[in-house]
Design a protein around this motif. Structure first.
Motif, PDB file in Angstrom:
ATOM      1  N   ILE A 142      93.705  93.711  84.948  1.00 26.75           N
ATOM      2  CA  ILE A 142      93.334  93.245  86.201  1.00 26.75           C
ATOM      3  C   ILE A 142      92.263  91.981  86.120  1.00 26.75           C
ATOM      4  CG2 ILE A 142      92.018  93.826  88.360  1.00 26.75           C
ATOM      5  CD1 ILE A 142      94.939  94.879  88.431  1.00 26.75           C
ATOM      6  N   GLU A 143      91.219  92.311  85.008  1.00 24.97           N
ATOM      7  CA  GLU A 143      90.320  91.259  85.013  1.00 24.97           C
ATOM      8  C   GLU A 143      90.976  90.037  84.482  1.00 24.97           C
ATOM      9  OE1 GLU A 143      87.184  91.463  85.767  1.00 24.97           O
ATOM     10  OE2 GLU A 143      87.559  93.382  86.565  1.00 24.97           O
ATOM     11  N   GLU A 144      91.906  90.213  83.584  1.00 30.14           N
ATOM     12  CA  GLU A 144      92.616  88.862  83.051  1.00 30.14           C
ATOM     13  C   GLU A 144      93.346  88.239  84.265  1.00 30.14           C
ATOM     14  OE1 GLU A 144      95.528  87.377  79.578  1.00 30.14           O
ATOM     15  OE2 GLU A 144      95.343  89.436  79.788  1.00 30.14           O
ATOM     16  N   MET A 145      93.768  89.047  85.056  1.00 28.57           N
ATOM     17  CA  MET A 145      94.877  88.481  86.111  1.00 28.57           C
ATOM     18  C   MET A 145      93.615  87.978  87.060  1.00 28.57           C
ATOM     19  SD  MET A 145      97.384  91.607  86.906  1.00 28.57           S
ATOM     20  CE  MET A 145      98.394  90.940  88.195  1.00 28.57           C
ATOM     21  N   SER A 146      92.586  88.625  87.437  1.00 23.60           N
ATOM     22  CA  SER A 146      91.609  87.805  88.416  1.00 23.60           C
ATOM     23  C   SER A 146      90.988  86.503  87.990  1.00 23.60           C
ATOM     24  CB  SER A 146      90.229  88.898  88.514  1.00 23.60           C
ATOM     25  OG  SER A 146      90.699  90.137  88.958  1.00 23.60           O
ATOM     26  N   SER A 147      90.763  86.440  86.401  1.00 24.65           N
ATOM     27  CA  SER A 147      90.463  85.002  86.169  1.00 24.65           C
ATOM     28  C   SER A 147      91.591  83.902  86.231  1.00 24.65           C
ATOM     29  CB  SER A 147      89.835  85.131  84.660  1.00 24.65           C
ATOM     30  OG  SER A 147      91.143  85.408  83.357  1.00 24.65           O
ATOM     31  N   LEU A 148      92.681  84.403  86.278  1.00 25.02           N
ATOM     32  CA  LEU A 148      93.972  83.478  86.501  1.00 25.02           C
ATOM     33  C   LEU A 148      93.844  82.937  88.004  1.00 25.02           C
ATOM     34  CD1 LEU A 148      96.899  84.653  84.379  1.00 25.02           C
ATOM     35  CD2 LEU A 148      95.635  82.496  84.146  1.00 25.02           C
ATOM     36  N   ILE A 149      93.397  84.006  88.765  1.00 26.49           N
ATOM     37  CA  ILE A 149      93.464  83.663  90.415  1.00 26.49           C
ATOM     38  C   ILE A 149      92.500  82.750  90.737  1.00 26.49           C
ATOM     39  CG2 ILE A 149      92.888  84.587  92.410  1.00 26.49           C
ATOM     40  CD1 ILE A 149      94.249  87.414  91.590  1.00 26.49           C
ATOM     41  N   GLU A 150      91.050  83.123  89.793  1.00 26.04           N
ATOM     42  CA  GLU A 150      90.205  81.945  90.174  1.00 26.04           C
ATOM     43  C   GLU A 150      90.495  80.691  89.527  1.00 26.04           C
ATOM     44  OE1 GLU A 150      86.818  83.716  88.407  1.00 26.04           O
ATOM     45  OE2 GLU A 150      86.989  85.587  89.595  1.00 26.04           O
ATOM     46  N   THR A 151      90.991  80.640  88.215  1.00 26.40           N
ATOM     47  CA  THR A 151      91.254  79.309  87.624  1.00 26.40           C
ATOM     48  C   THR A 151      92.406  78.529  88.242  1.00 26.40           C
ATOM     49  OG1 THR A 151      90.877  80.354  85.824  1.00 26.40           O
ATOM     50  CG2 THR A 151      92.134  78.179  85.349  1.00 26.40           C
ATOM     51  N   HIS A 152      93.384  79.235  88.783  1.00 27.43           N
ATOM     52  CA  HIS A 152      94.416  78.370  89.486  1.00 27.43           C
ATOM     53  C   HIS A 152      94.666  78.445  90.956  1.00 27.43           C
ATOM     54  CE1 HIS A 152      96.251  77.736  85.475  1.00 27.43           C
ATOM     55  NE2 HIS A 152      96.018  79.084  85.269  1.00 27.43           N
ATOM     56  N   GLY A 153      93.360  78.969  91.672  1.00 27.28           N
ATOM     57  CA  GLY A 153      93.319  78.857  93.117  1.00 27.28           C
ATOM     58  C   GLY A 153      94.243  80.022  93.835  1.00 27.28           C
ATOM     59  N   LEU A 154      94.775  80.954  93.369  1.00 26.95           N
ATOM     60  CA  LEU A 154      95.646  81.897  93.755  1.00 26.95           C
ATOM     61  C   LEU A 154      95.138  82.946  94.662  1.00 26.95           C
ATOM     62  CD1 LEU A 154      97.667  82.109  90.704  1.00 26.95           C
ATOM     63  CD2 LEU A 154      98.479  80.773  92.425  1.00 26.95           C
ATOM     64  N   ASP A 155      94.345  82.511  95.562  1.00 27.67           N
ATOM     65  CA  ASP A 155      93.356  83.342  96.629  1.00 27.67           C
ATOM     66  C   ASP A 155      94.173  84.433  97.284  1.00 27.67           C
ATOM     67  OD1 ASP A 155      91.479  81.805  95.497  1.00 27.67           O
ATOM     68  OD2 ASP A 155      90.868  80.683  97.128  1.00 27.67           O
ATOM     69  N   ASN A 156      95.469  84.049  97.555  1.00 22.55           N
ATOM     70  CA  ASN A 156      96.137  84.984  98.562  1.00 22.55           C
ATOM     71  C   ASN A 156      96.573  86.221  97.898  1.00 22.55           C
ATOM     72  OD1 ASN A 156      97.902  83.484  96.867  1.00 22.55           O
ATOM     73  ND2 ASN A 156      99.346  83.008  98.676  1.00 22.55           N
TER      74      ASN A 156
END
Length: 179
Positions: A117-131
């Motif tokens: 989940i932490e790895e996924m969270s960093s991808l969300i922030e990096t790639h602007g996948l806020d939704n």
């Protein structure tokens, strides 16, 4: 049994090509992979379509890091770990304190889930996948009652149903909806 063609291989995931040539499946993949077939995803009995949009987004985000990481050949011991973990999660995934193997070391399923989940969270922030509803899945690690298997079991027990009765009831509800 002997595999005649690559399509007879039923792993948990397979690269696929939409090419319509007569070439063997592995030859088609040399031209490009159109999608990855994930074969170990359960149907959601609480979704009319078998899967909801949030789950599809979660799976996409879960698979995304694989595209960014190097993919060295898997050793026999890693393959053994993967198969054993897959079986352990399938048979005992709801067991409190379940330990899996990661790089020849035991790790709790919850602990490993948090790492993912932490790895996924960093991808969300990096790639602007806020939704993407990542917090929903973080909550599921701490609250087993939010997991689909727990909801299924609760519904079966609360309504004194057999598994077959539950499945038939859900199926009939969705059939009526779509008719």
């Amino acid at each position: 049994n002997i595999l005649q063609i690559e399509d007879e291989y039923y792993g948990s995931s397979r690269p696929k090509s939409n090419m319509t040539s007569e070439d063997r499946p592995s030859s088609k993949l040399l031209e490009g992979i159109d999608y990855i077939e994930l074969r170990s995803i359960d149907i959601d009995p609480f979704s009319r379509l078998g899967i909801d949009e949030g789950t599809m987004k979660f799976i996409s985000l879960l698979v995304l890091p694989c595209a960014y990481r190097d993919s060295p050949r898997i050793s026999k011991s890693e393959m053994h770990e993967i198969k054993k973990n897959d079986l352990d999660v399938a048979l005992e995934g709801r067991k409190e304190g379940l330990k899996l193997m990661k790089n020849n070391k035991h790790i709790g399923i919850r602990e490993w889930g948090i790492q993912i989940i932490e790895e996924m969270s960093s991808l969300i922030e990096t790639h602007g996948l806020d939704n993407l509803p990542i917090e929903k899945y973080r909550t599921m690690l701490d609250n087993q009652s939010e997991v689909k298997s727990s909801k299924t079991l609760s519904t079966i027990l609360d309504n004194n149903l057999s598994f077959e009765e539950f499945g038939s009831s859900q199926s009939q509800e969705y059939k009526d909806y779509f008719d």
